[in-house]
Design an enzyme around this catalytic site. Structure first.
Site, PDB file in Angstrom:
ATOM      1  N   THR A 263     -13.676  31.452  18.516  1.00  0.00           N
ATOM      2  CA  THR A 263     -12.813  30.377  19.038  1.00  0.00           C
ATOM      3  C   THR A 263     -11.714  29.996  18.053  1.00  0.00           C
ATOM      4  O   THR A 263     -10.852  29.176  18.372  1.00  0.00           O
ATOM      5  CB  THR A 263     -13.663  29.119  19.328  1.00  0.00           C
ATOM      6  OG1 THR A 263     -14.428  28.840  18.145  1.00  0.00           O
ATOM      7  CG2 THR A 263     -14.592  29.334  20.506  1.00  0.00           C
TER       8      THR A 263
ATOM      9  N   CYS B  23      -4.730  36.868   3.071  1.00  0.00           N
ATOM     10  CA  CYS B  23      -3.534  37.224   3.854  1.00  0.00           C
ATOM     11  C   CYS B  23      -2.315  37.535   2.979  1.00  0.00           C
ATOM     12  O   CYS B  23      -1.610  38.529   3.200  1.00  0.00           O
ATOM     13  CB  CYS B  23      -3.211  36.108   4.848  1.00  0.00           C
ATOM     14  SG  CYS B  23      -3.469  34.448   4.205  1.00  0.00           S
TER      15      CYS B  23
ATOM     16  N   HIS C 188       3.670  34.501   6.738  1.00  0.00           N
ATOM     17  CA  HIS C 188       3.920  34.163   5.334  1.00  0.00           C
ATOM     18  C   HIS C 188       5.088  34.960   4.757  1.00  0.00           C
ATOM     19  O   HIS C 188       5.352  36.093   5.176  1.00  0.00           O
ATOM     20  CB  HIS C 188       2.703  34.520   4.464  1.00  0.00           C
ATOM     21  CG  HIS C 188       1.461  33.742   4.744  1.00  0.00           C
ATOM     22  ND1 HIS C 188       1.428  32.584   5.482  1.00  0.00           N
ATOM     23  CD2 HIS C 188       0.170  33.950   4.332  1.00  0.00           C
ATOM     24  CE1 HIS C 188       0.184  32.128   5.525  1.00  0.00           C
ATOM     25  NE2 HIS C 188      -0.601  32.943   4.841  1.00  0.00           N
TER      26      HIS C 188
HETATM   27  N1  LIG Z   1      -5.708  31.701   9.155  1.00  0.00           N
HETATM   28  C1  LIG Z   1      -5.419  32.716   8.350  1.00  0.00           C
HETATM   29  O1  LIG Z   1      -4.232  33.073   8.089  1.00  0.00           O
HETATM   30  C2  LIG Z   1      -6.496  33.497   7.698  1.00  0.00           C
HETATM   31  C3  LIG Z   1      -6.143  34.663   7.069  1.00  0.00           C
HETATM   32  C4  LIG Z   1      -7.127  35.419   6.429  1.00  0.00           C
HETATM   33  C5  LIG Z   1      -8.420  34.974   6.456  1.00  0.00           C
HETATM   34  N2  LIG Z   1      -8.751  33.820   7.099  1.00  0.00           N
HETATM   35  C6  LIG Z   1     -10.155  33.421   7.063  1.00  0.00           C
HETATM   36  O2  LIG Z   1     -10.748  33.578   8.361  1.00  0.00           O
HETATM   37  C7  LIG Z   1     -11.718  32.556   8.566  1.00  0.00           C
HETATM   38  C8  LIG Z   1     -11.386  31.772   9.817  1.00  0.00           C
HETATM   39  O3  LIG Z   1     -10.081  31.256   9.736  1.00  0.00           O
HETATM   40  P1  LIG Z   1      -9.322  30.612  10.995  1.00  0.00           P
HETATM   41  O4  LIG Z   1      -7.953  30.385  10.524  1.00  0.00           O
HETATM   42  O5  LIG Z   1      -9.575  31.395  12.241  1.00  0.00           O
HETATM   43  O6  LIG Z   1     -10.115  29.189  11.116  1.00  0.00           O
HETATM   44  P2  LIG Z   1     -10.350  28.250  12.380  1.00  0.00           P
HETATM   45  O7  LIG Z   1      -9.213  28.349  13.348  1.00  0.00           O
HETATM   46  O8  LIG Z   1     -10.681  26.921  11.820  1.00  0.00           O
HETATM   47  O9  LIG Z   1     -11.680  28.873  13.093  1.00  0.00           O
HETATM   48  C9  LIG Z   1     -12.951  28.833  12.506  1.00  0.00           C
HETATM   49  C10 LIG Z   1     -13.963  29.567  13.380  1.00  0.00           C
HETATM   50  O10 LIG Z   1     -15.234  29.576  12.722  1.00  0.00           O
HETATM   51  C11 LIG Z   1     -16.235  29.061  13.611  1.00  0.00           C
HETATM   52  N3  LIG Z   1     -17.288  28.374  12.876  1.00  0.00           N
HETATM   53  C12 LIG Z   1     -17.158  27.376  11.966  1.00  0.00           C
HETATM   54  N4  LIG Z   1     -18.377  26.996  11.512  1.00  0.00           N
HETATM   55  C13 LIG Z   1     -19.297  27.768  12.169  1.00  0.00           C
HETATM   56  C14 LIG Z   1     -20.707  27.848  12.152  1.00  0.00           C
HETATM   57  N5  LIG Z   1     -21.445  27.053  11.363  1.00  0.00           N
HETATM   58  N6  LIG Z   1     -21.321  28.761  12.944  1.00  0.00           N
HETATM   59  C15 LIG Z   1     -20.587  29.575  13.744  1.00  0.00           C
HETATM   60  N7  LIG Z   1     -19.229  29.541  13.817  1.00  0.00           N
HETATM   61  C16 LIG Z   1     -18.602  28.641  13.022  1.00  0.00           C
HETATM   62  C17 LIG Z   1     -15.479  28.101  14.490  1.00  0.00           C
HETATM   63  O11 LIG Z   1     -16.235  27.840  15.663  1.00  0.00           O
HETATM   64  P3  LIG Z   1     -16.100  26.426  16.466  1.00  0.00           P
HETATM   65  O12 LIG Z   1     -14.800  26.511  17.235  1.00  0.00           O
HETATM   66  O13 LIG Z   1     -17.298  26.427  17.349  1.00  0.00           O
HETATM   67  O14 LIG Z   1     -16.095  25.341  15.446  1.00  0.00           O
HETATM   68  C18 LIG Z   1     -14.202  28.897  14.746  1.00  0.00           C
HETATM   69  O15 LIG Z   1     -14.444  29.891  15.732  1.00  0.00           O
HETATM   70  C19 LIG Z   1     -11.734  31.738   7.277  1.00  0.00           C
HETATM   71  O16 LIG Z   1     -12.720  32.260   6.428  1.00  0.00           O
HETATM   72  C20 LIG Z   1     -10.368  31.970   6.697  1.00  0.00           C
HETATM   73  O17 LIG Z   1     -10.348  31.797   5.304  1.00  0.00           O
HETATM   74  C21 LIG Z   1      -7.816  33.077   7.734  1.00  0.00           C
END
Ligand SMILES: NC(=O)c1ccc[n+]([C@@H]2O[C@H](COP(=O)([O-])OP(=O)(O)OC[C@H]3O[C@@H](n4cnc5c(N)ncnc54)[C@H](OP(=O)(O)O)[C@@H]3O)[C@@H](O)[C@H]2O)c1
Length: 330
Positions: A12, A128, A235
């Site tokens: 999600t 990233c 970025h």
């Molecule tokens: N955004 C970027 O540019 C980027 C780039 C590289 C890496 N990342 C990494 O990718 C990851 C996610 O980033 P995002 O930007 O997609 O964050 P996000 O939009 O906040 O999404 C977080 C996701 O993790 C799920 N989640 C959180 N706690 C959980 C739990 N206890 N059990 C199961 N699912 C859980 C959430 O589910 P719910 O909706 O149910 O809360 C949601 O699907 C992070 O580790 C981040 O550092 C992000």
């Protein structure tokens, strides 16, 4: 071609949603697929290849029969569930920083060090800003040798996930910030991830360590300053590097243009250079503003942009998975 049972962990989230889009676009050979998130999201609807699925809660038995698990749910989730998924037989690719510095776990950008996958069934996807920077740096390192790198980043709010995007939109609307310490609609913020005792932020140190690990140059001199900017997505990174051999600007341009997935945009007088706009929604790394650094002998300066959610996260992971599938190594 063989088809695989896939699980998306964090389905999600911003990266999770993009995994779904990229798996469809790349037509990854998927037999069955499940979408996992926290209990908050159970029952939410997801459409994949014209079929509707309901989000399931991530549990310890979620990985039974799964061949490939793509994780993007943060470090805590990865730490607990990553090894459980591997134990259940899945190939895991994790987007968090949890495993990136583990010497037994490969940290992969497919254009640069794909063959490292042999090290472990669990693969870490780099930060990233590192992903988009390491591709032009690898091209330069192979051709001219690399002695030193200094990064300055201009990172979009989508890099903070949905909360970051919401804070920019909220503050543009005149409301108070709820996520960043300052109003991101009015200022750049030189703070990404937590501050460490040496004055650097964790994001900056991630770039230093990940650059050395991916390039297999453990002693490379690297430094970074990471800045959050009021841009929704994609970025920018300004890179200063010092090469072993002297290289002309024309030589550097042709080496970069010949490298996989780099697009050189470099004609300043015609306003042709990398922007976040050109990078949005695709998986290329755009490189431009290529010139000699004036402060040292074999110094080069360049600027690159890439979509941080796609090439910086989801697409990089799906590209790794696609290459593994072609080799029947999932
Ligand atoms: N955004 C970027 O540019 C980027 C780039 C590289 C890496 N990342 C990494 O990718 C990851 C996610 O980033 P995002 O930007 O997609 O964050 P996000 O939009 O906040 O999404 C977080 C996701 O993790 C799920 N989640 C959180 N706690 C959980 C739990 N206890 N059990 C199961 N699912 C859980 C959430 O589910 P719910 O909706 O149910 O809360 C949601 O699907 C992070 O580790 C981040 O550092 C992000």
């Amino acid at each position: 071609m063989k088809e695989y049972n896939v699980a998306i962990v964090g389905a999600t989230g911003l990266v999770g949603q993009t995994f779904i889009k990229v798996l469809e676009e790349y037509d990854f050979p998927t037999k069955e697929i499940k979408f996992l998130a926290s209990s908050r999201s159970v029952g939410k609807k997801i459409i994949f290849k014209n079929k509707e699925y309901a989000v399931e809660e991530l549990k310890e038995d979620s990985f039974r029969g799964i061949d490939l698990a793509l994780f993007s749910a943060g470090s805590e989730v990865a730490k607990h569930f990553g090894p459980i998924a591997v134990e259940a037989g899945a190939r895991v690719i994790d987007n968090s920083s949890c495993f990136r510095q583990d010497k037994n776990i490969p940290l992969i950008v497919p254009e640069v060090n794909f063959s490292d996958y042999k090290l472990n069934k669990l693969i870490a996807n780099p930060n990233c800003s590192t992903i988009q920077s390491i591709i032009p740096l690898k091209a330069i390192a192979d051709a001219f040798g690399l002695k030193r790198v200094v990064y300055s980043t201009y990172q979009a709010v989508s890099g903070s996930g949905q909360k970051g995007k919401n804070d920019l939109l909220r503050t543009l609307n005149g409301e108070k910030p709820e996520f960043y310490p300052y109003d991101i609609s009015k200022t750049c913020i030189p703070e990404i991830d937590v501050f460490l005792d040496n004055g650097y932020t964790k994001e900056e140190i991630k770039m230093v360590n990940e650059t050395r690990k991916i390039l297999h140059l453990p002693n490379l001199a690297v430094s970074a300053t990471c800045i959050r900017v009021p841009v929704l997505n994609s970025h920018g990174v300004s890179i200063m590097c010092e090469t072993e051999k002297e290289a002309s600007v024309e030589e550097v341009k042709s080496v970069l243009a010949a490298f996989e997935n780099i697009v050189v945009l470099d004609d300043g007088k015609k306003h042709i250079y990398p922007t976040s706009i050109v990078a949005n929604g695709n998986d290329k790394v755009y490189v431009g503003r290529i010139r000699k650094d004036l402060s040292c002998r074999n110094g080069l300066l360049l600027y690159c942009t890439a979509d941080n959610i796609r090439k910086g996260a989801a697409a990089n992971a799906v590209q790794i998975a696609s290459r593994l599938a072609k080799l029947d190594e999932i």
